[in-house]
Scaffold this motif. Structure first.
Motif, short mmCIF file in Angstrom:
data_model
loop_
_atom_site.label_atom_id
_atom_site.label_comp_id
_atom_site.label_asym_id
_atom_site.label_seq_id
_atom_site.Cartn_x
_atom_site.Cartn_y
_atom_site.Cartn_z
N UNK A 40 -14.81 8.19 3.29
CA UNK A 40 -14.24 7.80 1.74
C UNK A 40 -13.09 6.79 1.80
N UNK A 41 -12.97 6.02 0.93
CA UNK A 41 -11.85 5.17 0.80
C UNK A 41 -10.85 5.49 -0.53
N UNK A 42 -9.73 5.32 -0.45
CA UNK A 42 -8.82 5.42 -1.66
C UNK A 42 -8.82 4.19 -2.37
N UNK A 43 -8.70 4.17 -3.68
CA UNK A 43 -8.76 3.35 -4.51
C UNK A 43 -7.30 3.11 -5.41
N UNK A 44 -6.83 2.09 -5.19
CA UNK A 44 -5.45 1.85 -6.15
C UNK A 44 -5.41 0.86 -7.01
N UNK A 45 -4.64 1.03 -8.23
CA UNK A 45 -4.66 0.02 -9.14
C UNK A 45 -3.90 -1.23 -8.46
N UNK A 46 -4.38 -2.51 -8.59
CA UNK A 46 -3.70 -3.53 -8.16
C UNK A 46 -2.16 -3.61 -8.12
N UNK A 47 -1.42 -3.42 -9.62
CA UNK A 47 -0.12 -3.37 -9.99
C UNK A 47 0.71 -2.40 -9.12
N UNK A 48 0.06 -1.01 -8.85
CA UNK A 48 0.80 0.04 -8.30
C UNK A 48 0.58 -0.35 -6.59
N UNK A 49 -0.34 -0.84 -6.14
CA UNK A 49 -0.46 -1.26 -4.70
C UNK A 49 0.74 -2.35 -4.46
N UNK A 50 0.85 -3.19 -5.38
CA UNK A 50 1.84 -4.38 -5.00
C UNK A 50 3.10 -3.83 -5.13
N UNK A 51 3.36 -2.70 -5.82
CA UNK A 51 4.70 -2.21 -5.96
C UNK A 51 4.95 -1.11 -4.79
N UNK A 52 3.99 -0.66 -4.25
CA UNK A 52 4.07 0.37 -3.17
C UNK A 52 4.26 -0.75 -2.05
N UNK A 53 3.62 -1.71 -1.73
CA UNK A 53 3.82 -2.77 -0.51
C UNK A 53 5.15 -3.18 -0.51
N UNK A 54 5.64 -3.52 -1.89
CA UNK A 54 7.00 -4.17 -2.11
C UNK A 54 8.09 -2.97 -1.57
N UNK A 55 8.05 -1.86 -1.99
CA UNK A 55 8.93 -0.80 -1.52
C UNK A 55 8.87 -0.50 -0.03
N UNK A 56 7.74 -0.56 0.58
CA UNK A 56 7.68 -0.40 2.12
C UNK A 56 8.36 -1.34 2.58
N UNK A 57 8.08 -2.74 2.31
CA UNK A 57 8.90 -3.87 2.71
C UNK A 57 10.45 -3.74 2.51
N UNK A 58 10.81 -3.24 1.26
CA UNK A 58 12.22 -3.19 1.31
C UNK A 58 12.98 -2.02 1.72
N UNK A 59 12.01 -0.97 2.58
CA UNK A 59 12.71 0.03 3.02
C UNK A 59 13.15 1.14 2.21
N UNK A 60 12.31 1.53 0.93
CA UNK A 60 12.69 2.07 0.04
C UNK A 60 12.05 3.40 0.04
N UNK A 61 11.04 3.57 0.96
CA UNK A 61 10.42 4.73 1.06
C UNK A 61 10.68 6.04 2.38
N UNK A 62 11.90 6.24 2.48
CA UNK A 62 12.23 7.01 3.63
C UNK A 62 12.34 6.61 4.97
N UNK A 63 12.13 7.37 5.86
CA UNK A 63 12.29 7.04 7.32
C UNK A 63 11.16 5.71 7.73
N UNK A 64 11.65 4.80 8.38
CA UNK A 64 10.65 3.88 8.78
C UNK A 64 11.42 3.41 10.17
N UNK A 65 10.38 3.17 11.27
CA UNK A 65 10.57 2.78 12.38
C UNK A 65 10.85 1.34 12.70
#
Length: 65
Positions: A40-65
């Motif tokens: 299986x593969x997950x499918x995301x709306x492109x806008x939602x994916x872009x926001x998710x990636x931006x949040x990860x890069x900005x460190x806004x999703x909790x613990x990150x190494x």
């Protein structure tokens, strides 16, 4: 989302076997497990994916190494 998109391994995937691949399609971004490419593969709306990636890069999703 079809399975004929161009999949690429995430640049953040390590060598421990915990790898994901992403692919851009006209109406979705696909994410799948590198070890199970026919599974299986997950499918995301492109806008939602872009926001998710931006949040990860900005460190806004909790613990990150």
């Amino acid at each position: 989302m079809g399975r004929d998109g161009v999949w690429r391994k995430s640049s953040r995937s390590g060598g421990e076997g915990n790898c994901v691949e992403v692919a851009g399609f006209a109406d979705a971004v696909g994410v799948r497990d590198t070890k199970d490419r026919q599974g299986p593969a997950l499918s995301f709306d492109p806008t939602a994916w872009s926001r998710f990636v931006g949040a990860v890069r900005a460190g806004r999703l909790g613990d990150q190494e």
